[in-house]
Design a protein around this motif. Structure first.
Motif, PDB file in Angstrom:
ATOM      1  N   TYR A 208       0.919  -1.496  -0.099  1.00  0.00           N
ATOM      2  CA  TYR A 208      -0.132   0.066  -0.026  1.00  0.00           C
ATOM      3  C   TYR A 208       0.634   1.152  -0.190  1.00  0.00           C
ATOM      4  N   VAL A 209       0.547   2.242  -0.842  1.00  0.00           N
ATOM      5  CA  VAL A 209       1.011   3.443  -0.929  1.00  0.00           C
ATOM      6  C   VAL A 209       0.078   4.597  -0.583  1.00  0.00           C
ATOM      7  N   ASP A 210       0.658   5.424   0.287  1.00  0.00           N
ATOM      8  CA  ASP A 210      -0.315   6.575   0.839  1.00  0.00           C
ATOM      9  C   ASP A 210       0.208   7.623   0.131  1.00  0.00           C
ATOM     10  N   ARG A 211      -0.428   8.224  -0.979  1.00  0.00           N
ATOM     11  CA  ARG A 211       0.043   9.312  -1.818  1.00  0.00           C
ATOM     12  C   ARG A 211      -0.089  10.685  -1.090  1.00  0.00           C
ATOM     13  N   LYS A 212      -0.686  10.757  -0.196  1.00  0.00           N
ATOM     14  CA  LYS A 212      -0.572  11.743   0.630  1.00  0.00           C
ATOM     15  C   LYS A 212       0.482  12.193   1.427  1.00  0.00           C
ATOM     16  N   VAL A 213       1.425  11.296   1.607  1.00  0.00           N
ATOM     17  CA  VAL A 213       2.465  11.441   2.609  1.00  0.00           C
ATOM     18  C   VAL A 213       3.677  10.909   1.950  1.00  0.00           C
ATOM     19  N   GLY A 214       4.772  11.351   2.032  1.00  0.00           N
ATOM     20  CA  GLY A 214       6.176  10.908   1.532  1.00  0.00           C
ATOM     21  C   GLY A 214       5.901  10.834  -0.156  1.00  0.00           C
ATOM     22  N   GLN A 215       7.326   9.685  -0.365  1.00  0.00           N
ATOM     23  CA  GLN A 215       7.373   9.224  -1.679  1.00  0.00           C
ATOM     24  C   GLN A 215       6.926   7.966  -2.141  1.00  0.00           C
ATOM     25  N   ILE A 216       6.545   7.482  -3.432  1.00  0.00           N
ATOM     26  CA  ILE A 216       6.314   5.998  -3.532  1.00  0.00           C
ATOM     27  C   ILE A 216       7.170   5.034  -3.241  1.00  0.00           C
ATOM     28  N   THR A 217       8.424   5.385  -3.451  1.00  0.00           N
ATOM     29  CA  THR A 217       9.699   4.605  -3.267  1.00  0.00           C
ATOM     30  C   THR A 217       9.870   4.135  -1.624  1.00  0.00           C
ATOM     31  N   GLN A 218       9.015   4.901  -0.508  1.00  0.00           N
ATOM     32  CA  GLN A 218       9.404   4.588   0.733  1.00  0.00           C
ATOM     33  C   GLN A 218       8.388   3.659   1.023  1.00  0.00           C
ATOM     34  N   TYR A 219       7.173   2.801   0.161  1.00  0.00           N
ATOM     35  CA  TYR A 219       6.365   2.203   0.819  1.00  0.00           C
ATOM     36  C   TYR A 219       6.667   0.641   0.406  1.00  0.00           C
ATOM     37  N   ASN A 220       7.920   0.225  -0.069  1.00  0.00           N
ATOM     38  CA  ASN A 220       8.144  -1.169  -0.456  1.00  0.00           C
ATOM     39  C   ASN A 220       7.716  -2.207   0.548  1.00  0.00           C
ATOM     40  N   VAL A 512      12.954  35.881  -3.623  1.00  0.00           N
ATOM     41  CA  VAL A 512      12.294  34.976  -2.898  1.00  0.00           C
ATOM     42  C   VAL A 512      11.070  34.630  -3.592  1.00  0.00           C
ATOM     43  N   TYR A 513      10.755  33.189  -3.513  1.00  0.00           N
ATOM     44  CA  TYR A 513       9.477  32.617  -4.238  1.00  0.00           C
ATOM     45  C   TYR A 513       8.539  31.762  -3.136  1.00  0.00           C
ATOM     46  N   SER A 514       7.368  31.851  -3.335  1.00  0.00           N
ATOM     47  CA  SER A 514       6.469  31.121  -2.298  1.00  0.00           C
ATOM     48  C   SER A 514       5.452  30.541  -3.071  1.00  0.00           C
ATOM     49  N   GLU A 515       4.680  29.716  -2.315  1.00  0.00           N
ATOM     50  CA  GLU A 515       3.610  28.803  -3.103  1.00  0.00           C
ATOM     51  C   GLU A 515       2.784  28.156  -2.081  1.00  0.00           C
ATOM     52  N   LEU A 516       1.553  28.271  -2.424  1.00  0.00           N
ATOM     53  CA  LEU A 516       0.405  27.812  -1.363  1.00  0.00           C
ATOM     54  C   LEU A 516      -0.480  26.653  -2.327  1.00  0.00           C
ATOM     55  N   SER A 517      -0.749  25.614  -1.955  1.00  0.00           N
ATOM     56  CA  SER A 517      -1.536  24.643  -2.850  1.00  0.00           C
ATOM     57  C   SER A 517      -2.674  23.905  -2.008  1.00  0.00           C
ATOM     58  N   TYR A 518      -3.627  23.296  -2.696  1.00  0.00           N
ATOM     59  CA  TYR A 518      -4.476  22.572  -2.145  1.00  0.00           C
ATOM     60  C   TYR A 518      -4.803  21.349  -3.397  1.00  0.00           C
ATOM     61  N   GLU A 519      -4.750  20.059  -2.776  1.00  0.00           N
ATOM     62  CA  GLU A 519      -4.904  18.925  -3.744  1.00  0.00           C
ATOM     63  C   GLU A 519      -5.701  17.902  -3.245  1.00  0.00           C
ATOM     64  N   ILE A 520      -6.650  17.147  -3.826  1.00  0.00           N
ATOM     65  CA  ILE A 520      -7.183  16.052  -3.451  1.00  0.00           C
ATOM     66  C   ILE A 520      -6.456  14.849  -3.808  1.00  0.00           C
ATOM     67  N   PHE A 521      -6.807  13.760  -2.671  1.00  0.00           N
ATOM     68  CA  PHE A 521      -6.175  12.564  -3.048  1.00  0.00           C
ATOM     69  C   PHE A 521      -7.198  11.279  -3.170  1.00  0.00           C
ATOM     70  N   GLU A 522      -8.495  11.836  -2.743  1.00  0.00           N
ATOM     71  CA  GLU A 522      -9.602  10.863  -3.084  1.00  0.00           C
ATOM     72  C   GLU A 522     -10.605  11.419  -4.265  1.00  0.00           C
ATOM     73  N   PRO A 523     -10.663  10.741  -5.035  1.00  0.00           N
ATOM     74  CA  PRO A 523     -11.898  11.201  -5.988  1.00  0.00           C
ATOM     75  C   PRO A 523     -13.021  11.591  -5.345  1.00  0.00           C
ATOM     76  N   THR A 524     -13.976  12.675  -6.034  1.00  0.00           N
ATOM     77  CA  THR A 524     -15.202  13.156  -5.625  1.00  0.00           C
ATOM     78  C   THR A 524     -16.222  12.524  -6.973  1.00  0.00           C
ATOM     79  N   LYS A 525     -17.180  12.927  -6.649  1.00  0.00           N
ATOM     80  CA  LYS A 525     -18.312  12.625  -7.799  1.00  0.00           C
ATOM     81  C   LYS A 525     -18.042  12.972  -9.043  1.00  0.00           C
TER      82      LYS A 525
END
Length: 809
Positions: A208-220, A512-525
């Protein structure tokens, strides 16, 4: 500096521990008789091996739920002293729906199902070697570090597939010479398996890979039972021969070359790669554009040796491989060194590469070591006196040696500290260069925060002069959850210069550069995925300490369950002082406030016909200047074997202001209308996963028209004063047109071996007729000398162990 040191030490203490969680495992079974790699899983060896199963959803759902009951996946693993073997069972309750588009090696992002094996021989959570096969039989391989995947990596392995009414199946043989692992009795490898089902738009993973946390290579998960491997000698040879016939301007030239690439395992975890007497004559053409800016055009690397296995040398972005065998340092100085009555007979555009070697690998303690060296030949222009007929040489590049040394210590499965040094040594009084860097990439154990940065020092030595420079960056980000943020600081002084081995467009900045983002990891309707991001930038010069401009904007991305994707963005740029466009140190040109919008749509690639459309528009507030660009990319899949992608891009920039020239008294600025059209085709017919015909076409046309004859002298305060510029003797109008066609047949007739027949057609024209239309410019283009090249290249793979086995037999 002391504050920075204490900050880094504190962060290191914060991340130094790592929690150990229960992990899935697969048993590797030692075997005596290897299976036949035909994709038909009826070998006796597979019957007694327990499978790994119970795959989890990876996307679009990522909540820890198991795969569909109708699409179960099972994997079995075995090994001997030569290789590891895998058998994969991809069940499907309706195999008639399995998509099977044929492509060639590494082109795995096609309309076909996919199975992937991700092996980490150090179980370090960062470095993986991935092996792929599609439901049409296309194979691929890549090196992965975290979430980054590099398909330029190529090794020799075998894989095949079969299909029946219950689903499809895959079989792999991965030789040990395709992997790097420590010399220990018990191997502690980790692994994950991935399956993509295109018609369902779903992907599964075994662990299982939790896409909300860390990187895919950490779930082997873990591999158990892999022990006492006695691998054979790792010496692989790739001898090649190449012949070409070229006609240009009524002359015919014939070339023949031969050389060899060598891969040698210095140990189980370190490999030497060398290219001896290389020939890159079949390298694909560059996408050259009309470049009116102050910086060179950055070109993609298309030479296989310089893109394969170079991820360690890319640390810190100090390695731009096109420098090696690129344009000679003094090529543009030839004109200024002509005596009366002299003309240039030859002025090579590239220095010749003599050889290149790279050594890289990791110790069992996760210390990566990389060494790179390349040598280019002395290059000279040929000059002739038209009166005396005497011929002389003007050296444009001396014998040059390019070096990179990298130490990369990784730890905690998510962090690293690196030391990088690059140097270029030239003989004969040419410039030498050296750049050293200390880099760090640190994450806490929960992968919720990341601190990344580094310092770089450059030294450039020319006769009787030494110039030293400094550059730094520091970035801090939140990397967990739906809300994420990022802030970064970037600084370089006026004398920092990494352009001898790398590529650098600016120095003397304090941004100086800054960014704020919002992303979903579970599908909606409504949406499978969407992301919203907002960014801002404050630009400054370091010396003098003045502001150069502020900007901010937002971007959006949405994708629906139907695979229809779209997005839009907007940005605003305040008044900007550009210190680079004038091409004179300390001078700047002021550009007025402007704002832009952009957007794209992308349809479902699973359909036979699909398309992408991108556009951008920009306007300036205090002057009559505007910009518009649109790109249309239709694609059509005629069959599983025949595919075509077309691209048309058009851009208009009205009343742009830019550099025209300068002398000791003034810098001259001109107002111009810039227009460009690009048409490109990429089409392929695949006989099977091993043979294909591919055509690649590109025509790029661009004009810069100063027809309004609005010219200016640049003032010291960045403003412009009208000026009557001498356009007759210094005409800046430009009509640029380039045409390239590559028609190629490639046949991978054995693992690691291939034959390539290439026909190339090239035309180029650059004149001052900027008032011509695209059609008329194209007519003029075809009046130029055409270059036609026909070449054949043969590469044969030799594993030294096969030769030894032949002698034993």
């Amino acid at each position: 500096m002391h504050r920075l040191t204490f900050t880094l030490l504190g962060f290191l203490c914060f991340i130094i521990s790592e929690a150990q969680e229960k992990r899935k495992s697969i048993q590797a079974y030692r075997i005596e008789t290897p299976p036949k790699i035909d994709g038909i899983l009826n070998d006796p060896v597979w019957e007694s091996i327990e499978p790994a199963k119970d795959f989890f959803f990876f996307e679009p759902v990522n909540d820890g739920s198991l795969e569909r009951n109708t699409h179960k996946t099972e994997v079995k693993m075995a090994y001997d002293d030569n290789a590891v073997y895998f058998a994969a069972y991809m069940y499907d309750n309706d195999s008639s729906k399995i998509l099977r588009q044929f492509t060639q090696r590494d082109d795995i992002d096609a309309q076909a199902d996919l199975f992937a094996i991700a092996i980490n021989t150090l179980d370090d959570g960062l470095n993986e070697t991935r092996f792929f096969i599609t439901s049409a039989g296309t194979i691929g391989d890549a090196r992965a570090n975290g979430n980054n995947e590099d398909f330029s990596y190529n090794v020799v392995f075998k894989a095949n597939m079969s299909l029946d009414e219950k689903g499809w199946y895959a079989e792999f043989k991965i030789p040990y010479n395709a992997l790097r692992f420590p010399e220990t009795a018990i191997q502690n490898w980790s692994i994950n398996f991935h399956r993509k089902i295109k018609h369902l738009n779903e992907q599964y993973s075994w662990s299982y890979v939790d896409r909300k946390v860390g990187q895919i290579t950490q779930y082997n998960g873990l591999i158990t039972g892999l022990a006492h491997i006695n691998p054979p000698i790792r010496l692989l040879l790739f001898p090649f021969t190449q012949g070409a016939v070229t006609t240009f301007g009524g002359e015919t030239k014939t070339d023949f070359s031969a050389g060899m690439d060598v891969k040698y395992g210095l140990s189980d975890n370190f490999t030497l790669d060398a290219t001896l007497i290389p020939d890159f004559g079949q390298t694909t053409f560059d996408n050259i554009i009309l470049n009116l800016g102050p910086f060179e055009q950055e070109l993609n690397e298309n030479r296989q040796f310089f893109i394969e296995g170079t991820e360690m040398f890319a640390k810190g972005n100090l390695f731009y491989s096109r420098r090696i065998g690129g344009a000679p340092t003094r090529r543009n100085q030839v004109v200024n060194n002509l005596d009366a009555n002299e003309v240039i007979l030859e002025n090579p555009i590239n220095a010749k590469l003599l050889n290149a070697v790279k050594v890289s690998g990791r110790t069992k303690d996760n210390l990566g070591i990389g060494v790179f060296n390349a040598i280019t030949q002395e290059t000279a222009a040929i000059i002739k006196d038209t009166v005396t007929n005497e011929v002389r040489k003007f050296t444009t590049e001396s014998l040059a040696n390019y070096n990179i040394f990298v130490l990369d210590q990784q730890f905690n499965k998510n962090s690293s500290i690196s030391v990088v040094n690059t140097s270029v040594l030239r003989s004969g009084g040419f410039r030498d260069a050296n750049v050293s860097a200390l880099l760090f990439d640190l994450s806490n154990k929960s992968n919720s925060y990341r601190l990344e940065g580094g310092v770089r020092m450059s030294q450039v030595r020319i006769p009787n002069d030494l110039k030293s420079g400094f550059r730094s960056n520091l970035e801090f980000s939140k990397t967990k959850g739906q809300f994420r943020w990022f802030i970064g600081h970037y600084l370089a002084n006026k004398t920092y210069d990494s352009n001898d081995m790398g590529i650098m467009f600016e120095n003397n900045f304090n941004n100086v550069y800054s960014e704020l983002s919002y992303e979903i990891f579970e599908p909606t309707k409504t949406f499978n995925k969407y992301r919203l991001s907002f960014w801002g930038r404050h630009g400054r010069l370091l010396d003098p300490n003045v502001a150069t401009g502020d900007s901010f904007g937002f971007d959006t991305f949405f994708i629906k369950p139907s695979r229809f994707a779209f997005g839009a963005g907007a940005d605003y740029y305040g008044e900007k002082d550009d210190y680079f466009e004038p091409r004179v140190d300390g001078r700047f040109i002021t550009y007025n406030k402007n704002a832009g919008i952009n957007g794209f749509v992308s349809s479902d690639y699973r359909q036979k016909f699909a398309y992408d459309i991108r556009s951008e528009a920009r306007t300036w507030f205090e002057e009559d200047q505007d910009f518009f660009e649109i790109s249309i990319l239709p694609r059509y899949r005629f069959s599983d074997r025949f595919f075509m992608l077309w691209e048309t891009s058009m851009a208009w920039h009205n009343n742009d202001f830019g550099y025209v020239g300068h002398d000791e008294a003034h810098i001259y600025i001109g107002q111009r209308d810039i227009q460009s059209v690009e048409n490109a085709l990429n089409a392929s017919y695949n006989f099977d996963p091993y043979k294909a015909i591919n055509i690649k076409f590109r025509n790029f046309w661009s004009v810069a028209n100063y027809g309004d004859q609005q010219f200016f002298i640049l003032n010291n305060d960045g403003t412009r004063t009208p000026y009557n510029y001498d356009i007759e003797n210094n005409n800046p109008n430009t009509n640029f047109n380039i045409w390239n066609i590559d028609l190629k047949f490639n046949w991978r007739f054995a693992p690691g071996s291939e034959a390539v027949i290439l026909y190339r057609h090239a035309i180029f024209n650059n004149d001052r007729f900027s008032d011509l239309s695209y059609g008329n410019s194209l007519q003029n283009l075809f009046k130029q000398n055409n270059q036609h090249t026909l070449s054949l290249r043969l590469v044969y793979f030799i594993d030294i162990n096969n030769i030894n086995d032949s002698f034993k037999g």
